[in-house]
Design a protein around this motif. Structure first.
Motif, PDB file in Angstrom:
ATOM      1  N   ASP A  48       0.859  -1.170   0.000  1.00 37.14           N
ATOM      2  CA  ASP A  48       0.000   0.000   0.000  1.00 37.14           C
ATOM      3  C   ASP A  48       0.905   1.232   0.000  1.00 37.14           C
ATOM      4  OD1 ASP A  48      -1.633   2.128   0.554  1.00 37.14           O
ATOM      5  OD2 ASP A  48      -2.737   1.144   2.171  1.00 37.14           O
ATOM      6  N   PRO A  49       1.167   1.806  -1.177  1.00 34.03           N
ATOM      7  CA  PRO A  49       2.124   2.921  -1.251  1.00 34.03           C
ATOM      8  C   PRO A  49       1.692   4.136  -0.423  1.00 34.03           C
ATOM      9  CG  PRO A  49       1.045   2.547  -3.376  1.00 34.03           C
ATOM     10  CD  PRO A  49       0.657   1.425  -2.481  1.00 34.03           C
ATOM     11  N   PHE A  50       0.372   4.334  -0.315  1.00 33.03           N
ATOM     12  CA  PHE A  50      -0.105   5.476   0.476  1.00 33.03           C
ATOM     13  C   PHE A  50       0.207   5.252   1.953  1.00 33.03           C
ATOM     14  CE2 PHE A  50      -3.882   7.294   2.828  1.00 33.03           C
ATOM     15  CZ  PHE A  50      -3.362   8.583   2.891  1.00 33.03           C
ATOM     16  N   LEU A  51      -0.043   4.032   2.422  1.00 34.11           N
ATOM     17  CA  LEU A  51       0.222   3.717   3.825  1.00 34.11           C
ATOM     18  C   LEU A  51       1.715   3.849   4.127  1.00 34.11           C
ATOM     19  CD1 LEU A  51      -1.494   2.737   6.236  1.00 34.11           C
ATOM     20  CD2 LEU A  51      -0.760   0.425   5.689  1.00 34.11           C
ATOM     21  N   GLY A 823      -6.361  -3.199   1.894  1.00 38.81           N
ATOM     22  CA  GLY A 823      -5.553  -2.248   2.661  1.00 38.81           C
ATOM     23  C   GLY A 823      -5.572  -0.850   2.068  1.00 38.81           C
ATOM     24  N   PRO A 824      -5.104  -0.705   0.803  1.00 41.59           N
ATOM     25  CA  PRO A 824      -5.100   0.634   0.203  1.00 41.59           C
ATOM     26  C   PRO A 824      -6.482   1.272   0.173  1.00 41.59           C
ATOM     27  CG  PRO A 824      -3.939  -0.915  -1.212  1.00 41.59           C
ATOM     28  CD  PRO A 824      -4.460  -1.699  -0.055  1.00 41.59           C
ATOM     29  N   LEU A 825      -7.515   0.465  -0.111  1.00 45.00           N
ATOM     30  CA  LEU A 825      -8.863   1.041  -0.167  1.00 45.00           C
ATOM     31  C   LEU A 825      -9.292   1.521   1.218  1.00 45.00           C
ATOM     32  CD1 LEU A 825     -10.481  -1.488  -2.647  1.00 45.00           C
ATOM     33  CD2 LEU A 825     -10.111   0.953  -3.052  1.00 45.00           C
ATOM     34  N   SER A 826      -8.942   0.742   2.258  1.00 46.14           N
ATOM     35  CA  SER A 826      -9.300   1.165   3.622  1.00 46.14           C
ATOM     36  C   SER A 826      -8.568   2.448   3.987  1.00 46.14           C
ATOM     37  CB  SER A 826      -8.927   0.089   4.630  1.00 46.14           C
ATOM     38  OG  SER A 826      -9.426  -1.147   4.240  1.00 46.14           O
ATOM     39  N   SER A 827      -7.298   2.556   3.561  1.00 48.72           N
ATOM     40  CA  SER A 827      -6.554   3.779   3.863  1.00 48.72           C
ATOM     41  C   SER A 827      -7.240   4.979   3.239  1.00 48.72           C
ATOM     42  CB  SER A 827      -5.128   3.693   3.315  1.00 48.72           C
ATOM     43  OG  SER A 827      -4.489   2.555   3.779  1.00 48.72           O
ATOM     44  N   VAL A 828      -7.684   4.823   1.996  1.00 51.38           N
ATOM     45  CA  VAL A 828      -8.339   5.939   1.318  1.00 51.38           C
ATOM     46  C   VAL A 828      -9.669   6.253   2.005  1.00 51.38           C
ATOM     47  CG1 VAL A 828      -9.349   6.709  -0.864  1.00 51.38           C
ATOM     48  CG2 VAL A 828      -7.195   5.466  -0.863  1.00 51.38           C
TER      49      VAL A 828
END
Ligand SMILES: [Zn+2]
Ligand SMILES: [Zn+2]
Length: 927
Positions: A48-51, A823-828
């Motif tokens: 997850d690059p954002f995380l 994961g990435p979707l939850s972060s967003v």
């Protein structure tokens, strides 16, 4: 300086946020994300690059990078199957910008892993006095024209062509010689290839790489070029167009490459109306699109584009029967110069290398629906200093643009609204400094701008992350010392690994409802040692391989056409060889052969004679040998696409080494497979009488000599030999040899069945072959493999039917890839306002797609839902990482299941000819 009051306000806000972060989480207004929660989350979803960004940025704020940096490094290398080098390789031929973005982001925030290997010093750090001189030196600019590319020779095309004049298609005369070239006679076959290729790449990726993320490259390019390809349009394309070509100057399709399409149309009015309609509909569906008109080399063109380059289409009709569509003005100029034969415009179709390759793959051959060609000048350009260093800067800029997106999302998460400017991001310490300053400057002098949505950014020089300005439009005249040094290292490595000659790449493509076929040639001059070694062992007239009956449970075959006659001659075993001549021979080679003749093939001469092996080899058996794997539930699950991907991955870093390495590693994999599956070896029989005579002699020999029973140390050895009557047909007898070491017994079974001599590790294989032999009708000739010297074949049809473990494996890969997306979707989701849940699913997907530059999808067609409490994301098919489920096979209606059902077999074959090594891949489908 800049807006002091705002800074003060922000500082107060930051203090409050930081204070809150270190305290226990509060309800209500507190929107901060405690660093330790982020790190826990990162363990659960490393990919997850954002995380990763949030973890690094929060650590940067708290001056805690020393602790967090190794955790993020671990996440990056863990999250990629097969591992990924920590240092981003910016010159690798095969890594895209997306793949290195995570590493680059880490370097920018935390400093590079090894500063020598990857420091972008063209973005100078705050000068330290002692280093000032060196810094100055590092910033001295070098004209790019002084850098040399790889010193690899070209083939002597003119001499190889030897005056021949093969037919050249008209479209090959419309493209520059340093552009790639893909030509199809039928537009719908081209579309079929692009769409199927897309599907396969997508689903194999989810299985082999464990990713269910797509950059939607084909769809983006189609939109940019304003070309529609729905199935209802296919009859139109085939009616109006008799040739279509795609061309361009580089292959960075994922990031943004120039692409030009040429249509050769005998019915121009039909095509003109349709193409114009596409432009109109692009204008209608993009309110910010504008039309301009102009002239290039006296040819009128229309240009429809949006500011973000999502649509960027140039349309021209340089001849009545020729239409050109391009997404780049520079590329269009080059193509139009070729079409109109401008002085100095070198055309691919005029070059002697293209003509030579067309003598090997003649234009209009029935096996050719399409032809792809990467010329010597094209490959030279691709690895040259201009292309490599332009792309290097663009990739560094791409990372910054992605970081603006991550930073804006973090801002939104903490402040409950989108940021208004890049300054606001810096002031709120959502990024490690000011964009456009110091480390966060565009390496090519562009300026970063926050887009109006407050979510993404772009560079005035390089454009938007989803449609970067193509490299051919970015001028590069001078480079820094560091850039020049890094390029020199690349060239050194390239010269080491690459072969003596630049090899153009030619692919002949055939598209049929039941078969895809791709053929290529490796020219013989490139590496004489491999070529000669192969030609010695494999050779003679190519024969249809894999022609013997194939039981249902055989799922893998590796077959060779041995150069039997040549080898028998070398070992002085060929019939007609005169032993007297041997004795008089003087040279060392013959002496060696003489020794071998005394103990031919390692057997004592009297055994050799007693078994009559010379006659067996000369007249009894054919020229082929094949190894087969037999299905059984394996004790260990081997993910074959992953294995193949891993093998390819080993070669990818060193261009040129792949093919040799692949061939080299194949034998190493066979014994491993042999431990997991029953195996058999087959040899075609030419004379049944001779083979039966040999088997009878062998029986007597084994019965007399092979009955051994002894005890060494604590291990007991015992050998055994007997005949087994077939349960299927009592007239058939199998020979069985057993060898026992203490408690372990190994058995081998052999028999001649019909026209095959077989050696197997399990008796049921021979039983299946007996059953096939008695069965009518016999195997059809066209089911045999192609005439070649080497072949491997995977019978996916047999495999799918019979190996539930493999279906389970696919379903598992699908689930894992899908859950990686949660994961990435939850972060967003955290960054979305806590407003209404209605419409949020769509918003979530759009936002994640924009910020991370990929589309997240479930490989089995599930959709990602926000849970009713608005706090989590779940896949409708697979659930969430904490509560995940799947079925024992990919869902019936899913694309994967359909692809697997339709897939029948893969066949890769190799033929050694005087002109080169012809390799062919066939994918058989159930239409
Ligand atoms: Zn830039
Ligand atoms: Zn799913």
């Amino acid at each position: 300086m800049r807006r002091m009051p705002a800074t003060i306000v922000c500082a107060v806000v930051i203090a409050a946020v930081l204070g809150a972060a270190s305290d226990a989480p509060q309800q209500g207004t507190n929107r901060s994300w405690p660093l330790d929660d982020v790190l826990t989350q990162l363990q659960a979803s490393p990919r997850d690059p954002f995380l990763q960004y949030v973890a690094l940025q929060l650590a940067w704020r708290k001056k805690d990078l020393a602790r967090v940096q190794p955790l993020v490094e671990k996440a990056i290398s863990d999250s990629h199957r097969g591992g990924r080098a920590r240092d981003a390789d910016l010159f690798s031929l095969f890594t895209g910008a997306l793949a290195v973005q995570e590493s680059l982001q880490l370097d920018v925030i935390a400093g590079p892993a090894s500063s020598a290997a990857f420091d972008p010093p063209d973005i100078p750090r705050a000068p330290v006095r002692a280093d000032a001189h060196r810094e100055q030196h590092a910033r001295e600019l070098i004209p790019i024209s002084t850098l040399g590319g790889p010193t690899v020779k070209s083939h002597p095309w003119e001499a190889m062509l030897a005056g021949r004049k093969p037919a050249i298609s008209p479209l090959a005369l419309c493209v520059p010689d340093d552009f790639y070239f893909l030509e199809f006679r039928s537009a719908s076959k081209l579309l079929d290839l692009l769409e199927q290729g897309d599907l396969w790449a997508t689903h194999l990726a989810s299985h082999a790489v464990g990713e269910a993320r797509s950059q939607r490259i084909r769809q983006r390019l189609q939109m940019q070029l304003a070309i529609e390809t729905s199935t209802v349009l296919r009859p139109f394309y085939d009616l109006a167009i008799d040739g279509v070509a795609i061309t361009g100057s580089d292959l960075a399709f994922a990031e943004g490459a120039d692409v030009t399409i040429l249509f050769h149309a005998p019915k121009p009015e039909l095509v003109k109306n349709r193409l114009d309609a596409f432009l109109k509909s692009a204008l209608q569906s993009h309110p910010d699109a504008r039309t301009t008109n102009g002239k290039i080399l006296g040819i009128d063109f229309t240009h429809v584009s949006t500011p973000d380059r999502a649509v960027h289409a140039f349309a021209a009709q340089p001849r009545s029967d020729l239409f050109v569509r391009s997404n780049s003005r520079i590329a269009l100029e080059r193509v139009l110069a070729a079409v109109t034969s401008q002085p100095g415009a070198r055309r691919l179709g005029d070059s002697s290398e293209f003509a030579y390759v067309r003598t090997l793959f003649p234009t209009g051959a029935p096996q050719e629906d399409g032809f792809a060609y990467l010329s010597d000048p094209f490959i030279r350009h691709l690895v040259g200093p201009v292309a490599k260093l332009t792309e290097r800067r663009r990739v560094l800029c791409y990372n910054h643009i992605r970081m603006i997106g991550h930073s804006a999302l973090l801002y939104r998460l903490e402040h409950g609204r989108p940021p208004k400017s890049l300054d606001e991001l810096a002031d709120s310490r959502c990024c490690p400094g000011n964009f456009n300053a110091d480390r966060l400057r565009c390496p090519d002098g562009g300026t970063y701008v926050l887009d109006a949505d407050g979510l993404t950014g772009h560079c005035t020089h390089h454009g938007h992350a989803q449609s970067l300005v193509p490299d051919c439009e970015i001028p590069l005249s001078t480079v820094t010392q560091t850039e020049a040094g890094q390029y020199a290292d690349f060239v050194k490595e390239y010269n080491q690994y690459w072969r003596t000659f630049f090899d153009p790449i030619a692919l002949r493509i055939q598209i049929r409802p039941d078969r895809y076929r791709v053929e290529t040639v490796i020219l013989p001059l490139i590496d004489n040692s491999i070529y000669t070694a192969m030609a010695r062992v494999l050779g003679g007239t190519p024969e249809p391989l894999d022609a013997l009956p194939v039981p249902k449970r055989n799922f893998f075959t590796l077959a060779f056409r041995i150069n039997k006659l040549q080898l028998l001659k070398e070992f002085e075993l060929a019939d007609g060889g005169n032993p007297a001549q041997l004795a008089s021979a003087r040279n060392a080679d013959t002496a060696l052969a003489l020794r071998q003749a005394n103990a031919p093939l390692g057997l004592p001469a009297e055994v050799f004679d007693k078994l009559n092996i010379r006659t067996l080899l000369n007249e009894g058996v054919g020229n082929q040998i094949a190894f087969h794997l037999y299905d059984s539930p394996p004790p260990i699950d081997v993910n074959v696409p992953m294995l193949a991907g891993w093998m390819l991955g080993q070669g990818v870093g060193h261009p040129g080494a792949e093919s040799g390495r692949m061939i080299g590693e194949l034998p190493a994999i066979l014994p491993i497979a042999g431990l997991l599956h029953p195996v058999y070896v087959s040899v075609p029989v030419r004379n049944r009488g001779i083979v039966d005579d040999f088997l009878n002699r062998l029986d007597r020999f084994l019965a007399a000599e092979a009955r051994v029973h002894r005890r060494d140390w604590f291990i007991e050895y015992a050998s055994d030999f007997y005949k087994l009557t077939s349960a299927v047909n009592s007239k058939e007898k199998f020979r069985v040899a057993g060898l026992r070491f203490g408690p372990i017994k190994v058995r081998l079974f052999w028999a001649r069945i019909g026209d095959g001599l077989y050696l197997a590790t399990q008796p049921f294989i021979l039983e299946d072959l007996v059953a096939l032999e008695t069965q009518q009708p016999p195997r059809k000739a066209e089911e045999a493999g192609p005439a070649a010297h080497g072949l491997f074949r995977i019978r996916a049809g047999h495999w799918n039917e019979l190996l539930p473990a493999d279906r389970l494996g696919w379903a598992e890969s699908n689930r894992e890839a899908c859950l990686q997306n949660i994961g990435p979707l939850s972060s967003v989701l955290r960054a979305l306002s806590t407003g209404e849940i209605e419409g949020r699913q769509k918003q979530l997907a759009d936002m994640a797609g924009q910020v991370m530059d990929v589309e997240f999808y479930c490989p089995e067609g599930g959709h990602y839902d926000v849970t009713p409490d608005g706090r989590a994301v779940r896949c409708s098919v697979h659930g969430s990482p904490a509560d995940s489920y799947q079925s024992d096979r990919p869902a019936e209606g899913s694309e994967v299941a359909r692809l697997m059902r339709n897939l029948n077999q893969f066949t890769a074959s190799l033929t050694i000819q005087r002109d080169g090594l012809f390799a062919c891949l066939e994918i058989d489908r159930k239409p």
